[in-house]
Design a protein around this motif. Structure first.
Motif, PDB file in Angstrom:
ATOM      1  N   ASP A   1      11.796 -30.266  60.657  1.00 41.95           N
ATOM      2  CA  ASP A   1      12.566 -30.164  61.898  1.00 41.95           C
ATOM      3  C   ASP A   1      11.893 -29.193  62.874  1.00 41.95           C
ATOM      4  O   ASP A   1      11.848 -29.443  64.088  1.00 41.95           O
ATOM      5  N   GLY A   2      11.365 -28.087  62.329  1.00 49.59           N
ATOM      6  CA  GLY A   2      10.663 -27.133  63.179  1.00 49.59           C
ATOM      7  C   GLY A   2       9.416 -27.733  63.792  1.00 49.59           C
ATOM      8  O   GLY A   2       9.089 -27.463  64.961  1.00 49.59           O
ATOM      9  N   PHE A   3       8.716 -28.558  63.031  1.00 44.58           N
ATOM     10  CA  PHE A   3       7.522 -29.217  63.546  1.00 44.58           C
ATOM     11  C   PHE A   3       7.882 -30.198  64.652  1.00 44.58           C
ATOM     12  O   PHE A   3       7.198 -30.266  65.679  1.00 44.58           O
ATOM     13  N   LEU A   4       8.948 -30.945  64.462  1.00 48.53           N
ATOM     14  CA  LEU A   4       9.374 -31.892  65.502  1.00 48.53           C
ATOM     15  C   LEU A   4       9.736 -31.157  66.790  1.00 48.53           C
ATOM     16  O   LEU A   4       9.403 -31.611  67.889  1.00 48.53           O
ATOM     17  N   ARG A   5      10.396 -30.011  66.668  1.00 47.63           N
ATOM     18  CA  ARG A   5      10.711 -29.216  67.866  1.00 47.63           C
ATOM     19  C   ARG A   5       9.421 -28.684  68.499  1.00 47.63           C
ATOM     20  O   ARG A   5       9.312 -28.612  69.728  1.00 47.63           O
ATOM     21  N   TYR A   6       8.461 -28.322  67.672  1.00 49.29           N
ATOM     22  CA  TYR A   6       7.171 -27.833  68.168  1.00 49.29           C
ATOM     23  C   TYR A   6       6.467 -28.922  68.974  1.00 49.29           C
ATOM     24  O   TYR A   6       5.893 -28.653  70.037  1.00 49.29           O
TER      25      TYR A   6
ATOM     26  N   PHE B   1      10.640 -40.916  56.396  1.00 48.36           N
ATOM     27  CA  PHE B   1      10.172 -39.575  56.734  1.00 48.36           C
ATOM     28  C   PHE B   1       8.822 -39.635  57.442  1.00 48.36           C
ATOM     29  O   PHE B   1       8.646 -39.042  58.515  1.00 48.36           O
ATOM     30  N   GLU B   2       7.857 -40.329  56.837  1.00 49.79           N
ATOM     31  CA  GLU B   2       6.525 -40.417  57.426  1.00 49.79           C
ATOM     32  C   GLU B   2       6.556 -41.087  58.803  1.00 49.79           C
ATOM     33  O   GLU B   2       5.875 -40.645  59.743  1.00 49.79           O
TER      34      GLU B   2
ATOM     35  N   ALA C   1       6.736 -39.160  66.305  1.00 51.35           N
ATOM     36  CA  ALA C   1       6.756 -37.952  67.131  1.00 51.35           C
ATOM     37  C   ALA C   1       5.352 -37.593  67.615  1.00 51.35           C
ATOM     38  O   ALA C   1       5.172 -37.162  68.756  1.00 51.35           O
ATOM     39  N   LEU C   2       4.360 -37.777  66.749  1.00 50.01           N
ATOM     40  CA  LEU C   2       2.973 -37.520  67.158  1.00 50.01           C
ATOM     41  C   LEU C   2       2.538 -38.515  68.237  1.00 50.01           C
ATOM     42  O   LEU C   2       1.825 -38.150  69.181  1.00 50.01           O
TER      43      LEU C   2
ATOM     44  N   ALA D   1      -4.524 -42.885  62.638  1.00 49.49           N
ATOM     45  CA  ALA D   1      -5.052 -42.589  63.974  1.00 49.49           C
ATOM     46  C   ALA D   1      -4.495 -43.564  65.007  1.00 49.49           C
ATOM     47  O   ALA D   1      -4.112 -43.166  66.117  1.00 49.49           O
ATOM     48  N   GLU D   2      -4.447 -44.833  64.642  1.00 50.77           N
ATOM     49  CA  GLU D   2      -3.935 -45.836  65.576  1.00 50.77           C
ATOM     50  C   GLU D   2      -2.449 -45.628  65.849  1.00 50.77           C
ATOM     51  O   GLU D   2      -1.982 -45.771  66.988  1.00 50.77           O
ATOM     52  N   ALA D   3      -1.698 -45.270  64.812  1.00 51.65           N
ATOM     53  CA  ALA D   3      -0.255 -45.100  64.969  1.00 51.65           C
ATOM     54  C   ALA D   3       0.099 -43.884  65.810  1.00 51.65           C
ATOM     55  O   ALA D   3       1.115 -43.873  66.507  1.00 51.65           O
ATOM     56  N   THR D   4      -0.725 -42.843  65.754  1.00 52.69           N
ATOM     57  CA  THR D   4      -0.387 -41.586  66.423  1.00 52.69           C
ATOM     58  C   THR D   4      -1.162 -41.344  67.712  1.00 52.69           C
ATOM     59  O   THR D   4      -0.784 -40.472  68.499  1.00 52.69           O
TER      60      THR D   4
END
Length: 244
Positions: A20-25, A55-56, A62-63, A89-92
């Protein structure tokens, strides 16, 4: 514009505070940055681009939103997520970086690494690393059914934990002579890496010149680590709260 570098989040569903912290970041500081470098072990385990649970998928989405918003995204493999590939790489929208890579940050040539290849005194791990980075071995693993890969990832984490519990602390840290060698080889005076979970800025001498090694910390439920590079300023290691 600001450049951010992070590593060793070890994201997995069992640590929701970090996720959750990473998503906020990604929605906050990273949106304001020109570039974000992910220097390995972003995931606790990555068994292949073809396996994306809820999860993944949430992390990848988000990326992608970050890269679509204009932040350049770069990914370097760690010892936990060495099976990240072109599908990721393609997805993000990320660019995959080789380890090591030299980039220009703040007008300076800087060497980026995950950091595990610097731990040359850990001979058992170095032997595993050589196997895990072999494309033929990776192809064999990726050909296995998902359930077998999940089981293998669990076994590798267990074996790693058991092995590390009996190793001396200095064996699991970088080898100073290897640090100096690789920095001299790439003709740099700044090295940024993660892996060891020992955040610090080390002053050293390389080829008779002042140099520094900046070590990123691993993220915890209440704290993250980053290296922040801003125009006209040297790279700065800092920690920050993950909770709002």
């Amino acid at each position: 514009m600001t450049t951010l570098l992070i590593s060793d989040l070890h994201l997995h569903p069992g640590a929701p505070e970090i996720a959750d912290g990473f998503l906020r970041y990604l929605e906050g500081p990273a949106r304001e940055a020109e570039s974000l470098y992910l220097l390995g072990d972003i995931f606790e385990a990555w068994i292949g681009d073809d396996h994306r649970g809820e999860f993944e998928t949430g992390i990848l989405d988000a990326l992608r939103r970050l890269s679509d918003a204009g932040t350049s995204l770069f990914f370097m493999h760690g010892n936990r997520d060495f099976l990240v590939g072109d599908g990721f790489a393609e997805a993000t929208g990320a660019t995959l970086l080789s380890d090591p890579s030299v980039v220009e940050l703040g007008g300076e040539r800087v060497l980026l690494m995950h950091g595990d290849s610097l731990c040359t005194r850990d001979e058992a791990y170095m032997a595993f690393r050589a196997k895990a980075r072999d494309p033929h071995w990776q192809a064999q693993i990726l050909a296995l059914p998902v359930e077998q890969r999940l089981a293998l990832a669990r076994d590798l984490r267990r074996q790693s934990g058991e092995a590390n519990s009996t190793k001396a602390e200095d064996i699991m840290d970088v080898t100073p002579s290897e640090v100096e060698r690789v920095m001299a080889e790439h003709d740099v005076r700044t090295l940024i890496h993660g892996h060891t979970h020992r955040p610090a800025v080390h002053e050293l001498t390389v080829d008779g010149q002042a140099a520094r090694r900046i070590v990123l910390g691993d993220w915890q439920p209440n704290r993250g680590w980053e290296v922040r590079v801003e125009p006209g300023l040297p790279p700065r290691l800092r920690d920050f709260p993950l909770r709002p």
